[in-house]
Design a protein around this motif. Structure first.
Motif, PDB file in Angstrom:
ATOM      1  N   GLU A   1     -16.523   2.391  -5.015  1.00  0.00           N
ATOM      2  CA  GLU A   1     -15.573   2.215  -6.190  1.00  0.00           C
ATOM      3  C   GLU A   1     -15.574   0.536  -6.484  1.00  0.00           C
ATOM      4  N   MET A   2     -16.026  -0.351  -5.572  1.00  0.00           N
ATOM      5  CA  MET A   2     -15.871  -1.643  -5.935  1.00  0.00           C
ATOM      6  C   MET A   2     -17.006  -2.008  -6.897  1.00  0.00           C
TER       7      MET A   2
ATOM      8  N   LEU B   1     -14.639  -2.032   5.281  1.00  0.00           N
ATOM      9  CA  LEU B   1     -13.826  -3.339   5.211  1.00  0.00           C
ATOM     10  C   LEU B   1     -12.685  -3.653   6.366  1.00  0.00           C
TER      11      LEU B   1
ATOM     12  N   ILE C   1     -17.012  -7.076  -9.703  1.00  0.00           N
ATOM     13  CA  ILE C   1     -16.400  -6.081  -8.852  1.00  0.00           C
ATOM     14  C   ILE C   1     -15.432  -5.152  -9.710  1.00  0.00           C
ATOM     15  N   GLU C   2     -15.683  -4.091  -9.427  1.00  0.00           N
ATOM     16  CA  GLU C   2     -14.886  -3.081 -10.155  1.00  0.00           C
ATOM     17  C   GLU C   2     -13.638  -3.081  -9.975  1.00  0.00           C
ATOM     18  N   THR C   3     -12.938  -2.946  -8.635  1.00  0.00           N
ATOM     19  CA  THR C   3     -11.744  -2.926  -8.484  1.00  0.00           C
ATOM     20  C   THR C   3     -11.496  -3.802  -7.227  1.00  0.00           C
TER      21      THR C   3
ATOM     22  N   ASP D   1      -8.863  -3.813  -4.782  1.00  0.00           N
ATOM     23  CA  ASP D   1      -8.055  -3.367  -3.858  1.00  0.00           C
ATOM     24  C   ASP D   1      -8.435  -3.292  -2.407  1.00  0.00           C
ATOM     25  N   PRO D   2      -9.997  -3.131  -2.172  1.00  0.00           N
ATOM     26  CA  PRO D   2     -10.295  -3.364  -1.019  1.00  0.00           C
ATOM     27  C   PRO D   2     -10.173  -4.567  -0.277  1.00  0.00           C
ATOM     28  N   ILE D   3     -10.181  -5.702  -1.250  1.00  0.00           N
ATOM     29  CA  ILE D   3     -10.088  -7.094  -0.984  1.00  0.00           C
ATOM     30  C   ILE D   3      -8.652  -7.181  -0.527  1.00  0.00           C
TER      31      ILE D   3
ATOM     32  N   ILE E   1      -6.946  -5.366   0.971  1.00  0.00           N
ATOM     33  CA  ILE E   1      -6.398  -4.963   2.404  1.00  0.00           C
ATOM     34  C   ILE E   1      -6.845  -5.948   3.269  1.00  0.00           C
ATOM     35  N   LEU E   2      -7.708  -6.739   3.181  1.00  0.00           N
ATOM     36  CA  LEU E   2      -8.057  -7.860   3.830  1.00  0.00           C
ATOM     37  C   LEU E   2      -7.194  -8.870   4.084  1.00  0.00           C
TER      38      LEU E   2
ATOM     39  N   LEU F   1      -4.013  -7.111   6.016  1.00  0.00           N
ATOM     40  CA  LEU F   1      -4.309  -6.800   7.428  1.00  0.00           C
ATOM     41  C   LEU F   1      -4.199  -8.185   8.093  1.00  0.00           C
TER      42      LEU F   1
END
Lengths: 530, 373
Positions: A344-345, A455, B263-265, B267-269, B271-272, B275
């Motif tokens: 989705e990224m 990730l 980069i579309e979204t 949010d995964p960044i 979480i880094l 964390l």
């Protein structure tokens, strides 16, 4: 245990056997002294016994007009034979013609030091004479006297000073170290015309008797650091030291870490700059590299070019280097994580392109990346080992033909070839080879974690590496300083490369003894213009 | 004892300690309990917490070179002291497990669907055990190294989400204030900001123990700014109803952000970032628990306890609740009394006993003197 050397060419140590170099630990047992008496024949017998089956050892016997026999022992190819012939043998023979009594010759030779070869030393110790011959010297024996005279007249072929093959620069000096210790020290002396520049010499290696020289600048380097280095060196008891890595692995704080804790360089200007920051330099005879301690991660990411370019460009290039260091470590893992766990990224159009490219690939992203990285590592290793004449051909075959064929055959995707190539280029940007090697090594477990947890796995891998780096220290200096622990004043030569006129202080972590680099504002003229 | 922790390191660690979990996991609950009064309640709660941790500072700074676990018995008596320290240790372990569980629930529900929870806890547990084993200075240094990047990233997110904010609702932050809502929010925030008090167990590690209160103040101020910079945009973007029903409102806010076409979204960044900060927090909590247990039991090398304690925390995090709902209920309704007791009541008892004993000690020589004369 290493033997701390006496000054090699003191010229005043002759006959004074008990004299030791000031400040050096008396850390060797007294050598056993074979008794051969005053007879030249007995002494020669002893030496010939020691050098049995050594065809390169020359024993040149000659008679003096006073009737005494004499001999000069040396190893062929290690000494200057013209000096031996003209200034030792002929000079002694000519002098003997004018002297009648043997006592006068002894006086001339040992008390008046009449020979015009200045680098000499008198000894009665046969073992010391033996060491002198092995250390590229010549030994003069004379019948009827216990004493012997050693001459340091070494002359052997060495490589000429060339451009540094691995640390080349555009604007900086072009000299690099060679295998000869004395020439390397000369290169240093030419840069540091300062009485504080100290060179403490010692021998390590029971068989190789390798010369090691510890260098530092007195008054800038912390005395505790010098003591700590001597303490660590004093524990090394090895038969041979054929390269500086023998020493490096013994003195670094954590030998099991993948990260190097000792810096090495082939550039004299880099060592000089390090010494001026309160660090230590270590030279090993036979190695065209100097070791530098302590070292931090950011120091290993700096290049000597940074200090010769304009500071704005140097800062920009430094940032590029930091960024590509991360790319070198993480790019394949990020590709695996994003394509497998977080699609989705990626914008939909780009995602479709990647998906189309991966459609015919039969392997999961991890396996694809792992195979390609492994192949790239093999290619890199091959290109270093194979002869230069065919190296280019192998690179072309490996990179272009196999790569293209693999994509066309659907074994790997084109995106993966791009990722691996970018990673490879990024790893060459890291100035310190060993650090680049650490990143190459750590790339694989992080790829594995990325394949398992996306990730999150990468984050956990980075956390483990980060904690490990926080634990590391090089001779007491934290590996991540000046970032963690934070030393704000030292950031001017870490995050950026400040202009020279702004670098008033030396790094506090290493040069707290004498932190002032420049007192006056070197651009004060701009203020006084009016 | 090596005095290795500087004031800036305390500032960095506690900032990460406070703002990460509030922003990551507790914004929804805070909005649910305080509605539009949440920002005001947060400000009051934060500053009240700084005032209320003062007793812990008084007690610890009375003997800055000794651990409270070692000298606390002289103040309150050996038995009560052991009980108090055990309560603090249990609360710390509970908080560690809670944070670990919240983190694993978040990952398992959003990114790692169908991954076994034990594997997520295991890998994070390895990181924590390594950090705890490495020692306090490593944990503080780690916090210092990532603080700046984390703080900048956390401060940037609201700016990127600015387009989505309903600016007209801003007035509600002043007009919709209710005393009951504020009280709920204050109690909630007292628990979060009161974790500063736990530092009183580690004073011998501090380089500048006298500057601790000043550091507390600036830490509270900066973490308050970062929390408000997320709380207000979440309130103004989602409103009270949606905001309080979202499990991870900040995550939803970030999902609104589109960083161009590359980069579309983001949010995964995110979480880094979460964390690394949560890792620092749990490591610190576990280390404090480990060192207290080592001192109570007389174990000389705390390192041998690090792995079993972290393993216990991992198992507790998996077993402590059957569902995310159960965990939320526990956090919202039952946790505060325990946490507030450990953070404020126990240090206050130590302080009262310290003053009583000091007064007694002062009066004793006077009595002896008068008896002698």
């Amino acid at each position: 245990m290493p033997i701390w050397r006496r000054p090699k060419h003191s010229g005043t140590t002759g006959g004074d056997k008990s004299k030791k170099t000031d400040g050096q630990p008396p850390n060797t047992l007294p050598p056993s002294r074979p008794s051969t008496g005053k007879s030249l024949e007995n002494k020669l017998d002893w030496f010939q016994q020691q050098f049995k089956n050594c065809s390169d050892v020359i024993v040149r016997q000659f008679d003096l007009s006073s009737g005494q026999s004499s001999a000069l022992i040396y190893i062929r190819g290690l000494i200057n034979q013209t000096t031996a012939q003209d200034f030792i043998i002929r000079s002694l023979q000519e002098e003997a013609d004018s002297l009648e009594k043997p006592e006068d010759i002894y006086k001339f030779l040992f008390e008046d030091k009449g020979l015009s070869v200045s680098q000499n030393k008198i000894t009665e110790d046969m073992n010391e004479g033996l060491d002198a011959i092995l250390d590229a010297g010549a030994l003069l024996l004379i019948d009827g006297d216990n004493r012997m005279m050693t001459f340091s007249i070494s002359s052997y072929p060495t490589r000429s000073i060339e451009e540094p093959p691995n640390e080349s620069v555009i604007r900086g000096p072009r000299e690099s170290f060679i295998e000869d210790l004395e020439i390397n020290l000369t290169l240093m002396r030419r840069r540091l015309k300062n009485k504080g520049f100290k060179t403490e010499s010692l021998i390590i290696g029971t068989k190789t008797k390798t010369d090691i020289v510890l260098t530092y600048i007195d008054g800038i380097c912390k005395p505790e650091l010098v003591d700590e280095m001597k303490r660590r060196l004093s524990y090394i008891e090895i038969d041979s030291v054929l390269g500086s890595s023998y020493i490096e692995e013994s003195i670094e704080d954590n030998p099991y870490s993948p990260f190097p804790q000792v810096q090495y360089t082939e550039r004299p200007d880099v060592v000089a700059a390090a010494l001026l920051e309160g660090r230590l330099g270590l030279f090993v005879d036979g190695t065209p590299m100097a070791l530098i301690v302590p070292v931090t991660l950011t120091m290993l990411l700096q290049s000597s070019e940074d200090y010769f370019q304009r500071f704005i460009a140097a800062t920009w290039i430094r940032w590029i280097r930091f960024f590509f260091s991360f790319i070198s470590l993480l790019l394949p893992s990020l590709y695996i994580a994003i394509t497998t766990f977080h699609p989705e990224m990626i914008p939909p159009q780009f995602l479709r392109t990647i998906a189309a490219a991966r459609e015919i690939v039969p392997f999961p992203a991890f396996l694809e990346a792992f195979m390609m990285e492994l192949a790239f590592e093999a290619l890199r290793e091959a290109s270093v080992r194979i002869p230069k004449s065919i190296g280019q051909a192998v690179s072309i075959i490996g990179a272009l033909i196999i790569g293209t064929a693999a994509v066309e055959a659907g074994i790997v995707s084109a995106a993966m070839v791009i990722i691996v190539s970018l990673t490879g280029i990024a790893s060459f940007i890291i100035p310190h080879f060993d650090l680049g090697l650490s990143f190459r090594l750590l790339r694989f477990p992080i790829m594995f974690l990325a394949a398992m947890f996306g990730l999150y796995g990468i984050a956990c891998g980075l956390i483990l590496i980060y904690i490990h780096l926080n634990n590391l220290a090089s001779f007491g200096v934290p590996y991540l300083s000046p970032v963690a622990p934070l030393v704000v004043s030292d950031l001017k030569d870490t995050v950026v490369r400040a202009p020279w006129y702004k670098m008033h202080k030396r790094p506090l972590q290493t040069a707290a003894v004498n932190p002032t680099r420049q007192k006056k504002d070197s651009r004060g003229w701009a203020k006084d213009k009016g | 004892m090596q005095k290795s922790v500087s004031s800036t390191q305390i500032f960095s660690l506690y900032n990460l300690h406070i703002f990460t979990t509030v922003i990551a996991f507790l914004l929804g609950m805070l909005i649910s309990s305080s509605h539009f009064s949440a920002p005001v309640a947060t400000v009051i709660g934060a500053f009240l917490a700084v005032a209320l941790v003062y007793p812990s500072y008084i007690v610890a700074s009375s003997r800055p070179n000794e651990f409270l676990t070692e000298f606390g018995g002289e103040l309150v008596g050996r038995g009560p002291h052991t009980i108090f320290i055990l309560i603090i240790v249990l609360i710390k372990l509970l908080l560690s497990a809670l944070n670990l569980r919240e983190m694993s629930d978040f990952l398992l529900s959003i990114y790692l669907i169908d991954t076994p929870s034990w594997s997520v806890v295991l890998i994070f547990g390895i990181c924590i055990a390594y950090a705890v084993r490495s020692g306090l200075s490593t944990i503080f240094r780690a916090a210092q190294g990532i603080f700046l990047i984390s703080a900048i990233a956390f401060l940037m997110i609201p700016f990127l989400a600015m387009m989505e904010i309903e600016k007209d609702a801003l007035i509600a932050l002043a007009s919709h204030l209710h005393f009951t809502d504020i009280t709920h929010g204050v109690i909630y925030n007292l628990g979060m900001f009161g974790e500063l008090a736990f530092l009183f167990l580690l004073y011998p590690y501090l380089k500048e123990p006298k500057k601790v209160m000043k550091t507390y103040f600036f830490t509270t101020l900066s973490s308050l700014i970062i929390i408000l910079s997320h709380l207000i945009p979440v309130l103004l973007t989602f409103g009270v109803d949606l905001g309080s029903n979202l499990v991870y409102p900040d995550l939803e806010l970030i999902r609104f952000i589109r960083a161009g076409s590359f980069i579309e979204t983001l949010d995964p960044i995110l979480i880094l970032l979460w964390l690394t900060s949560i890792f620092v927090k749990i490591s610190f909590l576990c280390f404090t628990a480990v060192i207290c247990i080592a001192q109570l039991t007389g174990v000389k090398d705390y390192k041998s306890l690090s792995l079993p304690i972290v393993a216990f925390v991992g198992v507790l995090s998996i077993a402590m609740a059957r569902s995310q709902q159960e965990l939320s209920n526990f956090t919202a309704k039952n946790l505060s009394p325990f946490v507030l007791t450990a953070e404020y009541v126990i240090p206050a008892i130590y302080m009262i006993m310290y003053f009583i004993r000091r007064k007694k000690n002062k009066s004793k020589p006077a009595e002896t003197k008068s008896a002698g004369s």
